[in-house]
Design an enzyme around this catalytic site. Structure first.
Site, mmCIF file in Angstrom:
data_model
loop_
_atom_site.group_PDB
_atom_site.id
_atom_site.type_symbol
_atom_site.label_atom_id
_atom_site.label_comp_id
_atom_site.label_asym_id
_atom_site.label_seq_id
_atom_site.Cartn_x
_atom_site.Cartn_y
_atom_site.Cartn_z
ATOM 1 N N VAL B 157 0.941 -1.274 -0.040
ATOM 2 C CA VAL B 157 0.117 -0.036 0.057
ATOM 3 C C VAL B 157 0.950 1.368 0.021
ATOM 4 C CG1 VAL B 157 -1.707 1.244 1.284
ATOM 5 C CG2 VAL B 157 -1.936 -1.082 1.102
ATOM 6 N N PRO B 158 0.925 2.028 -1.201
ATOM 7 C CA PRO B 158 2.070 3.039 -1.199
ATOM 8 C C PRO B 158 1.918 4.217 -0.562
ATOM 9 C CG PRO B 158 0.272 2.842 -3.174
ATOM 10 C CD PRO B 158 -0.022 1.889 -2.148
ATOM 11 N N CYS B 159 2.005 4.430 0.823
ATOM 12 C CA CYS B 159 1.891 5.407 1.555
ATOM 13 C C CYS B 159 3.088 6.182 1.307
ATOM 14 C CB CYS B 159 2.096 5.163 3.124
ATOM 15 S SG CYS B 159 3.256 4.191 3.392
ATOM 16 N N HIS B 160 3.953 5.560 0.438
ATOM 17 C CA HIS B 160 5.402 6.266 0.001
ATOM 18 C C HIS B 160 4.995 7.407 -1.127
ATOM 19 C CE1 HIS B 160 5.565 2.892 -2.628
ATOM 20 N NE2 HIS B 160 5.841 3.446 -3.509
#
Lengths: 154, 190
Positions: B157-160
């Protein structure tokens, strides 16, 4: 209290549980009961209320498995001449049958004390607690067992 | 051999993960992935991927043992598919993860925020404010930041892909900002 991950639990207490089972049921039956105990513990683990003495809990699980197996055997007596349920490909000398047969012949108190001490790697205090004796008596039982074993096995 | 040493037989070495799996009691399976920015620990329940972590395996196992179940084992089988996908991602050969996620570790609000982050396409970025708005609370950009910081499955999950508005810095990242930087560079976003 937080329960440790199951693999860590086994790692920490496996020697003590194994020693306890070898003391109670002997060398030949201990492996199966050890696996039964680990499985039983795995099933019951998340429901443990008191995490403060997990070794005690595991030993009580082991004890229950021993009792259950003894009951099952009583209901289903084995016919003489049956091959052992789980025959091992390891030869008798590697299994050290000679040692374990002399151990099996020791008086119960000596047998339990010497197996808990050397197979289970338990302190004399722990041996005393498990055999419901004093530490001095536990030491004496171990000494007597070793003397007898050395004599019979020389 | 002395009698004492003959007595010192060791217990059988049981494969606990195999036993647990056979009994249907392998609550959490754990594996590791080597990445260019360090080892990523991955964990899955029967429902799906439940955790990825940049922290060490022992710490992660203790965490999951306490938060999910102490029946937690290091074993390849259940986590192999996600491990392969992560390898492909870090090789630049995969842009989207095809994996079920078990959201048990996050509350409802954080889930909304993370779902919004998951909709940011590969190679693009968004802001805490925009993600907060997508989650239904446009003013809650700080809370969105906190929720993203609690992402239980970073990388997947791309919180980046979420940066502070103004983009003077790339913002924060649990596990280390250098990781966020690497991921954004890998994706061609910066």
């Amino acid at each position: 209290m937080v329960l440790p991950p199951f693999p860590s639990l086994v790692e920490e207490h496996r020697t003590a549980v194994w020693g306890y089972l070898v003391a109670l049921v002997g060398r030949a039956d201990a492996p199966d009961l050890y696996q039964d105990t680990v499985l039983s513990a795995l099933r019951a683990y998340p429901k443990v209320h008191d995490a403060s003495n997990l070794r005690s809990w595991l030993l009580s699980v082991a004890h229950s498995r021993v009792v259950d197996r003894a009951r099952a055997r009583a209901r289903r007596p084995e016919v003489l001449g049956d091959p052992p349920e789980h025959s091992s490909p390891v030869v008798a000398s590697e299994r050290d049958d000679e040692l374990w047969s002399v151990v099996a012949d020791l008086p119960e108190k000596q047998r339990h004390a010497v197996v808990l001490r050397f197979v289970g790697d338990l302190s004399y205090a722990a041996v005393a607690e498990l055999t419901d004796t004093s530490e001095a008596a536990a030491r004496q039982n171990v000494r007597a067992a070793l003397a007898r074993l050395r004599k019979e096995l020389s | 051999m002395t009698v004492e040493s003959r007595l010192q037989i060791t217990p059988p070495d049981l494969d606990l993960a195999v036993l647990a799996e056979r009994e249907g009691l392998l609550d959490v399976a754990v594996g590791r992935v080597d990445t260019p920015v360090g080892e990523l620990i991955v964990a899955a329940t029967e429902k799906g991927l439940v955790r990825t972590s940049w922290f060490d395996e022992e710490a992660t196992m203790q965490e999951l043992s306490a938060r999910i179940s102490p029946r937690i084992f290091e074993t390849p089988t259940r986590v192999d598919p996600i491990r392969r996908q992560l390898d492909e991602y870090f090789d630049g050969a995969r842009r989207q993860f095809d994996v079920a996620i078990d959201w048990v570790l996050v509350g409802q609000w954080a889930r909304k925020v993370l779902a919004a982050a998951a909709r940011i396409p590969y190679g693009e970025v968004s802001t805490y404010g925009a993600v907060a708005a997508e989650a239904g609370s446009p003013k809650a950009f700080r809370a969105a930041g906190t929720a993203l910081g609690q992402n239980p499955v970073p990388v997947v999950v791309p919180c980046h892909r979420v940066l502070p508005a103004g983009a003077r810095t790339i913002g924060q990242y649990t596990g280390g900002v250098h990781i966020k930087e690497h991921l954004l560079q890998l994706e061609g976003a910066i």
